[in-house]
Design a protein around this motif. Structure first.
Motif, PDB file in Angstrom:
ATOM      1  N   GLU A 170      62.905  81.300  29.246  1.00  0.00           N
ATOM      2  CA  GLU A 170      61.853  82.256  28.906  1.00  0.00           C
ATOM      3  C   GLU A 170      60.560  81.910  29.653  1.00  0.00           C
ATOM      4  O   GLU A 170      59.867  82.795  30.176  1.00  0.00           O
ATOM      5  N   GLY A 230      76.820  88.615  20.606  1.00  0.00           N
ATOM      6  CA  GLY A 230      75.972  87.859  21.522  1.00  0.00           C
ATOM      7  C   GLY A 230      76.255  88.108  22.992  1.00  0.00           C
ATOM      8  O   GLY A 230      75.904  87.276  23.826  1.00  0.00           O
ATOM      9  N   ARG A 269      73.860  87.255  25.782  1.00  0.00           N
ATOM     10  CA  ARG A 269      72.942  86.250  25.250  1.00  0.00           C
ATOM     11  C   ARG A 269      73.547  84.857  25.325  1.00  0.00           C
ATOM     12  O   ARG A 269      72.845  83.881  25.599  1.00  0.00           O
ATOM     13  N   SER A 291      74.987  98.695  23.538  1.00  0.00           N
ATOM     14  CA  SER A 291      74.015  98.930  22.462  1.00  0.00           C
ATOM     15  C   SER A 291      74.567  99.855  21.384  1.00  0.00           C
ATOM     16  O   SER A 291      74.109  99.815  20.238  1.00  0.00           O
ATOM     17  N   HIS A 337      75.743  97.739  18.460  1.00  0.00           N
ATOM     18  CA  HIS A 337      74.810  96.656  18.126  1.00  0.00           C
ATOM     19  C   HIS A 337      75.019  96.102  16.732  1.00  0.00           C
ATOM     20  O   HIS A 337      74.663  94.959  16.457  1.00  0.00           O
ATOM     21  N   MET A 397      73.317  93.085  19.597  1.00  0.00           N
ATOM     22  CA  MET A 397      72.504  93.192  20.810  1.00  0.00           C
ATOM     23  C   MET A 397      71.949  94.607  20.930  1.00  0.00           C
ATOM     24  O   MET A 397      72.700  95.571  21.090  1.00  0.00           O
ATOM     25  N   THR A 398      70.619  94.737  20.831  1.00  0.00           N
ATOM     26  CA  THR A 398      69.921  96.020  20.956  1.00  0.00           C
ATOM     27  C   THR A 398      69.361  96.148  22.384  1.00  0.00           C
ATOM     28  O   THR A 398      69.313  95.165  23.118  1.00  0.00           O
ATOM     29  N   LYS A 429      66.793  93.454  23.408  1.00  0.00           N
ATOM     30  CA  LYS A 429      67.412  92.147  23.641  1.00  0.00           C
ATOM     31  C   LYS A 429      68.164  92.125  24.960  1.00  0.00           C
ATOM     32  O   LYS A 429      68.124  91.142  25.702  1.00  0.00           O
ATOM     33  N   LEU A 430      68.880  93.206  25.266  1.00  0.00           N
ATOM     34  CA  LEU A 430      69.636  93.270  26.513  1.00  0.00           C
ATOM     35  C   LEU A 430      68.702  93.239  27.719  1.00  0.00           C
ATOM     36  O   LEU A 430      68.980  92.563  28.713  1.00  0.00           O
ATOM     37  N   LEU A 472      65.827  91.848  27.878  1.00  0.00           N
ATOM     38  CA  LEU A 472      65.308  90.486  27.989  1.00  0.00           C
ATOM     39  C   LEU A 472      66.334  89.557  28.621  1.00  0.00           C
ATOM     40  O   LEU A 472      65.999  88.692  29.422  1.00  0.00           O
ATOM     41  N   CYS A 473      67.608  89.761  28.297  1.00  0.00           N
ATOM     42  CA  CYS A 473      68.666  88.866  28.780  1.00  0.00           C
ATOM     43  C   CYS A 473      68.894  88.995  30.279  1.00  0.00           C
ATOM     44  O   CYS A 473      69.229  88.017  30.944  1.00  0.00           O
ATOM     45  N   GLU A 521      64.541  98.951  28.890  1.00  0.00           N
ATOM     46  CA  GLU A 521      65.005  99.267  27.536  1.00  0.00           C
ATOM     47  C   GLU A 521      65.247 100.769  27.389  1.00  0.00           C
ATOM     48  O   GLU A 521      66.249 101.212  26.808  1.00  0.00           O
TER      49      GLU A 521
END
Length: 440
Positions: free
Chosen positions: A105, A283, A286, A402, A405, A410-411, A414-415, A417-418, A428
């Protein structure tokens, strides 16, 4: 006297016999008592031996029970110790994973800041370049207008010199001859034709200038299978993600791996594999996969035209395929995925700038969502076919993920961000509004 003596002797003898019998009886009685005593002693000894044996057996049984209890207690302690160590290892693994995520991150934020700085510098350069080009175009237009005026003046002077005296007199009198009219009409037609040719040449020049120097598009060989196409177009298709990997640009990956010239094989095949096997995996994207496996795949897909992702198993797992996709996307440090145009892609800088502005608008929520969606769809349509189809492929996979989810947890945020994109809310939105943006 003799008879008396005999009688006395007889009496004495009988007395002796009786005494002897009495002694024998007493001796017999003593013997019987002794035998009875010995029998009693033997019985007592046997009973004592039996009791001792029972006592020894009871002691042995109790010792075994105590040993079993001690063994059970030791086993329980060992199990508790093993459970404690396992919990410590799991906690350490979770802490390491959390630390890794925190480092990733931090690296992502650093990359975002660097990308933002690069984007700002690139935008400033683009604006300066646009201002310079505009000034040059204005100067060129003024020069062209001046040249055209000079040519028209010279042409008019030549036409006047070509007129006869009579025609000049008629022209002065206000009644031009047919020859003068013809000369004038020819000159006007020639001037009009020159202007049309100049406009067409200018339009062609602008069209050529608008075309990217290196668009990454290749003539599609749709008649070839993937292995045939790879053999005809050798070279690495995924690189720049490990220390010793050769750098492979997005355009090179497309040219070497897609017969249609649209989507690089690692993304097209990886996304299709995840849509088939991984949309319900908890996950997904993730949980990190096996770096060892991904490295091996990179070598194989770069060297072996026949390489393909196999069915799910010990080698081909959902986390590892996701890691391969992320490695490809993260390898595009300057390209469509980061929202920063490559240095060689001058023609599409305006579109990339629009993407960055839309992402900023979505973060600030300054415009209505419907308006933003319309603008995003228009910006996507302005992209060249290859980046547009690639974004569509990734967004379709994320949209399918999604939709599950509640199972995979996993929304779209989150996806986004990954996969490490700098487009943030814009990515998004692409994942969440896939049907409206790409299918309507």
């Amino acid at each position: 006297a003799a008879a008396l003596k005999l009688a006395e002797e007889e009496a004495a003898r009988k007395l002796a016999e009786e005494e002897a019998a009495a002694e024998a009886a007493a001796a017999l009685k003593l013997a019987e008592e002794e035998a009875a005593r010995k029998l009693a002693e033997e019985e007592a000894a046997a009973e004592a031996a039996a009791a001792l044996k029972l006592a020894e057996e009871e002691a042995a049984r109790k010792a075994e029970e105590e040993a079993a209890a001690e063994a059970a207690a030791a086993l329980k302690l060992a199990e508790e110790e093993a459970a404690r160590k396992l919990a410590e290892e799991e906690a350490a693994a979770e802490a390491a994973a959390a630390l890794k995520l925190a480092e990733e991150e931090a690296a992502r934020k650093l990359a975002e800041e660097e990308a933002a700085a690069e984007a700002a510098a690139a935008l400033k350069l683009a604006e300066e370049e646009a201002a310079r080009k505009l000034a040059e175009e204005q100067a060129a237009a003024e020069a062209a207008a001046l040249k055209l005026a000079e040519e028209e003046a010279a042409q008019s002077e030549a036409e006047e010199q070509a007129l006869s005296p009579k025609e000049v007199g008629n022209d002065i009198a206000g009644a031009p001859s047919s020859a003068a009219v013809a000369v004038k009409d020819d000159a006007e037609e020639a001037g009009t034709a020159s202007e049309v040719d100049a406009v067409e040449i200018q339009a062609d020049a602008e069209q050529v200038a608008a075309a990217p120097e290196s668009s990454g598009q290749v003539a599609p060989d749709v008649c070839l299978s993937y292995p045939e196409y790879r053999m005809a177009h050798p070279g690495p298709i995924l690189g720049g993600i490990f220390n010793k990997d050769p750098v492979v640009t997005f355009a090179q990956a497309v040219e070497r791996s897609d017969p249609q010239g649209l989507v690089p094989w690692p993304l097209r095949r990886g996304c299709a594999w995840i849509e088939e096997h991984g949309v319900e995996t908890e996950g997904v994207f993730r949980i990190p996969g096996s770096t060892k496996n991904v490295k091996a795949w990179v070598v194989q897909m770069n060297d072996d035209p026949e390489f393909d992702l196999g069915p799910p198993g010990s080698e081909f797992t959902v986390p590892s395929v996701c890691s391969m996709i992320i490695k490809f996307l993260m390898g595009q440090k300057r390209g469509w995925w980061t929202g920063i145009p490559p240095e060689e892609d001058e023609a599409n800088k305006a579109t990339f700038h629009k993407f960055a502005q839309l992402a900023k608008a979505l973060r600030a929520k300054k415009e209505s969502r419907d308006k933003c969606l319309e603008e995003i769809r228009e910006a996507l349509r302005e992209l060249p076919p290859s980046p547009r189809e690639t974004i569509k492929t990734v967004s379709r996979m994320m949209y399918q993920i999604s939709k599950h989810h509640e199972v995979n947890l996993m929304t779209p945020p989150k996806l986004a961000l990954c996969v490490g994109t700098n487009l943030g809310p814009l990515a998004e939105t692409m994942f969440e509004e896939y049907e409206f943006l790409f299918e309507s």
